[in-house]
Design an enzyme around this catalytic site. Structure first.
Site, PDB file in Angstrom:
ATOM      1  N   ASN A  96       0.851  -1.187   0.000  1.00 24.21           N
ATOM      2  CA  ASN A  96       0.000   0.000   0.000  1.00 24.21           C
ATOM      3  C   ASN A  96       0.886   1.236   0.000  1.00 24.21           C
ATOM      4  OD1 ASN A  96       0.090  -1.270   2.787  1.00 24.21           O
ATOM      5  ND2 ASN A  96      -0.806   0.669   3.417  1.00 24.21           N
ATOM      6  N   ASP A  97       0.973   1.992   1.079  1.00 28.45           N
ATOM      7  CA  ASP A  97       1.555   3.331   1.026  1.00 28.45           C
ATOM      8  C   ASP A  97       2.986   3.364   0.493  1.00 28.45           C
ATOM      9  OD1 ASP A  97      -0.793   3.872   2.270  1.00 28.45           O
ATOM     10  OD2 ASP A  97       0.087   4.726   4.083  1.00 28.45           O
ATOM     11  N   ARG A 148      -0.022   9.084  13.347  1.00 30.53           N
ATOM     12  CA  ARG A 148       0.785   8.257  12.454  1.00 30.53           C
ATOM     13  C   ARG A 148       1.324   9.042  11.262  1.00 30.53           C
ATOM     14  NH1 ARG A 148      -4.556   6.308  12.086  1.00 30.53           N
ATOM     15  NH2 ARG A 148      -5.612   6.720  10.103  1.00 30.53           N
ATOM     16  N   ASP A 149       2.118   8.329  10.466  1.00 32.24           N
ATOM     17  CA  ASP A 149       2.644   8.794   9.174  1.00 32.24           C
ATOM     18  C   ASP A 149       3.590   9.984   9.303  1.00 32.24           C
ATOM     19  OD1 ASP A 149       0.782   6.917   8.360  1.00 32.24           O
ATOM     20  OD2 ASP A 149      -0.673   8.392   7.663  1.00 32.24           O
ATOM     21  N   GLU A 160      -4.129  11.781   6.416  1.00 31.61           N
ATOM     22  CA  GLU A 160      -2.990  10.874   6.539  1.00 31.61           C
ATOM     23  C   GLU A 160      -1.831  11.402   5.701  1.00 31.61           C
ATOM     24  OE1 GLU A 160      -4.525   6.479   7.357  1.00 31.61           O
ATOM     25  OE2 GLU A 160      -5.142   7.148   5.365  1.00 31.61           O
TER      26      GLU A 160
END
Length: 647
Positions: A33-34, A169-170, A218
């Site tokens: 994914n990311d 997060r992130d 995000e």
């Protein structure tokens, strides 16, 4: 971006991979994914992404990502390098999104040039929290001393604790050159918090931006870029879900200024770097040759609303495709600024065929004498009186199925509603503002086996969406309504395949034995890999010949034979500096026909360093890895880890 083609060449497609993209980045297997922002090391981009080798397409049980690495000279052709930061290495289990930086000034103390990453993990999750990824989110430091190939955690404690937040997060790290310190942006659902640090270890909360109107926030971003009029602007961006306000769920951004603590916005409303349905978790990074003038960007071509519905999993055993790498610049429009995108120029380096169809006029409907599932089509489109002009792409033989790219008098669009698209969504047509011009507009459209990307004009507006057309739907047709239109300089370009050959682990030494098929002699016959925490190692164990009885231990540890079907052998090595040929030796050899053709030794330290051997001259032959320890005096032992075969 450009680089030596011999190291990573486009190749023919694998006919068994019916849905694998021809010229877009795809995960070799299982799940991605990311994207994680690439770093530039030793002349190559190191591109990390979230990878899950335990993926089974069950959306209720698909937790457990780690960071996988691919390297590239040009952002188009990538070479898989395997896992760079493995999950379950420390007490915090998975690794989620974050960012890596090259710490050139050694601010963190891991060594000048160390690659340091700040990454979200769960803070000491319970077994139940591990199972459903519900543990408290916090930010942890990992570091690499081998150029970003292999990372170790900086302990088990967070450098930025959770503080009672449900979403935290992130982290995106940015170097603030004006103030000589680091800035980290962290997503917190409806806000982004800003932190500062001098050493990447001790952080102070400085400011927060709150916006409850664009859904879950995000993957934040912050960078400075020079516009086409010479103005220097800061850009603040986030991945966000704008569907509640009838906006995209891609990359929202604002231009403005940054004072080292807070961001001042030129305008309240965001702009969007993509208006399609599948360009999420995007990252941008600077062009090292012109860091202020242009950047690159890539997005995950999927959407959490239907992330597990891709046909690639059942047909080809993977789920994870990226957009094409883009070059982005900042352009002034009147009193405001916008980012513009175009596919990176290096895409042309893998072009295999080009059909130049010239000027084609259509008044109604016109099928083209071309069929393909992976190509680029571009033209300058002009209208005499037409009110709707476009192309049917991935058109079935009976004309019932197709994806449409078109222009009306007020908007441009990409419509996937007449062919296959992700299950569970009504999101079929994306639109962007469009005003017809007497000179027409340039359309550049990238079609691959499960994706379509549309660049309108200068690239201020882009549409990127998944399209699951059945294999065999390969036609193209032009259409107009309300009058005639002309597609000038209509050109169709095909590209070579860039699918990666997965890196192969020869020995990771993470088990109780040396590994399947490995053999040992002398002092090492009854031993196995050792738990360790050496600087530079990957995972929890290494092959350490000290375990056979200290420095006096001697013998060999030898792999089973393996075919040389990749270009390079990589390994990590530390310990005694006793090269082969100067007896007694502590060395690692690549054996071909039983003879050493490559060799490496330690440097009298417990720090593991990276060794790379170019083995292209031995392609197709069978080889073995041998760890040899004949030395019995000081530093009479060797530590070896992560023996890998890759492109």
């Amino acid at each position: 971006m450009s680089g030596p083609a011999a190291v990573g060449e486009a190749r023919a497609a694998d006919p068994d991979d019916g849905y694998r993209a021809q010229y877009h980045f795809t995960v070799p297997d299982h799940w991605k994914n990311d994207p994680q922002r690439p770093v530039f090391v030793d002349g190559r981009f190191h591109y990390y992404y979230l990878y899950n080798s335990d993926y089974d397409a069950d959306p209720t049980a698909n937790f457990g990502t780690e960071w996988r690495l691919a390297t590239s000279y040009d952002g188009v052709v990538f070479a898989d390098q395997g896992i760079a930061a493995p999950k379950k290495t420390n007490e915090n289990y998975d690794l989620w999104s974050g960012s890596a930086v090259v710490d050139a000034a050694n601010t963190a103390g891991f060594g000048a040039g160390a690659v340091v990453m700040l990454v979200t993990q769960m803070d000491h999750p319970t077994l139940a929290q591990q199972a459903d990824a519900s543990g408290p989110q916090a930010q942890f430091l990992w570091y690499s001393t081998d150029g970003g190939r292999n990372f170790r955690p900086y302990g088990d404690q967070p450098v930025i604790p959770n503080g009672g937040r449900a979403d935290f997060r992130d982290p995106k790290i940015v170097w603030d050159a004006d103030r000589g310190r680091w800035v980290a942006l962290i997503a917190e659902r409806d806000r982004v918090s800003f932190y500062t640090s001098a050493d990447l270890k001790a952080w102070s909360r400085a400011w927060e931006y709150v916006n409850p109107g664009i859904g879950t926030i995000e993957c934040p971003d912050l960078f400075r870029i020079r516009a086409d009029d010479g103005s220097l602007k800061w850009v603040f961006g986030v991945s966000a879900n704008g569907y509640a306000t009838n906006e995209p769920a891609t990359f929202a951004y604002w231009t403005g200024s940054f004072d080292g603590t807070s961001f001042a916005f030129d305008q309240d409303a965001p702009q969007w770097l993509d208006h399609g349905f599948d360009w999420y978790g995007a990252v941008t990074w600077e062009d090292p040759t012109a860091p202020l003038d242009r950047r690159y960007a890539v997005g995950w071509m999927n959407n959490w609303d239907y992330a597990h519905s891709t046909p690639t999993w059942s047909s080809d055993g993977f789920n994870g495709t990226d957009s094409i790498t883009r070059e982005i610049r900042l352009t002034r429009y009147g009193s405001s600024f916008s980012l513009v995108s175009q596919p990176v120029a290096a895409l042309e380096n893998i072009a295999t065929t080009r059909a130049e169809l010239g000027d084609v006029t259509v008044d109604g409907f016109l099928p083209l004498a071309y069929e393909g599932e992976a190509y680029q089509v571009e033209a300058d489109v002009t209208s005499q009186t037409a009110t709707n002009i476009g192309l049917q792409l991935r058109r079935s033989a009976d004309g019932m199925r197709h994806a449409d790219v078109g222009l009306t008098e007020t908007y441009a669009y990409l419509n996937r509603g007449q062919t296959g698209y992700p299950a569970g969504t009504g999101k079929t047509e994306s639109r962007t503002p469009f005003t017809p011009d007497a000179d027409g507009v340039h359309l550049r459209i990238l079609v691959d086996r499960t994706t379509i990307e549309v660049f309108v004009g200068d690239g201020r507006y882009v549409h990127s969406s998944q399209v699951f057309a059945p294999s065999g739907d390969a036609g193209i047709a032009l259409y107009s309504s309300g009058g005639a239109a002309t597609f000038r300089d209509l050109t169709i370009t095909e590209f070579g395949c860039v699918a990666q050959r997965p890196a192969r682990i020869i020995g990771d030494f993470e088990g109780a034995s040396w590994g399947a098929g490995w053999t040992a002699t002398g002092s090492f016959d009854a031993t196995g890999p050792s738990p360790a925490d050496f600087v530079g190692q990957e995972g929890a164990r290494v092959a350490d010949t000290f375990a056979g009885g200290g420095d006096p231990a001697t013998g060999t540890i030898t792999s089973p034979g393996f075919g040389i079907d990749r270009n390079f052998v990589h390994l990590l090595i530390g310990g005694g500096d006793h090269p082969l040929g100067v007896e007694p030796a502590t060395s690692v050899q690549l054996l071909v026909d039983g003879l050493p053709v490559r060799t490496a030794t330690g440097d009298d330290s417990a720090r593991l360093r990276h060794v790379e051997w170019d083995v292209r001259e031995f392609a197709g032959r069978t080889a073995q890895i041998q760890i040899l320890d004949d030395a019995t005096g000081d530093w009479g032992h060797l530590m070896v880890d992560q023996v890998l075969l890759s492109d």
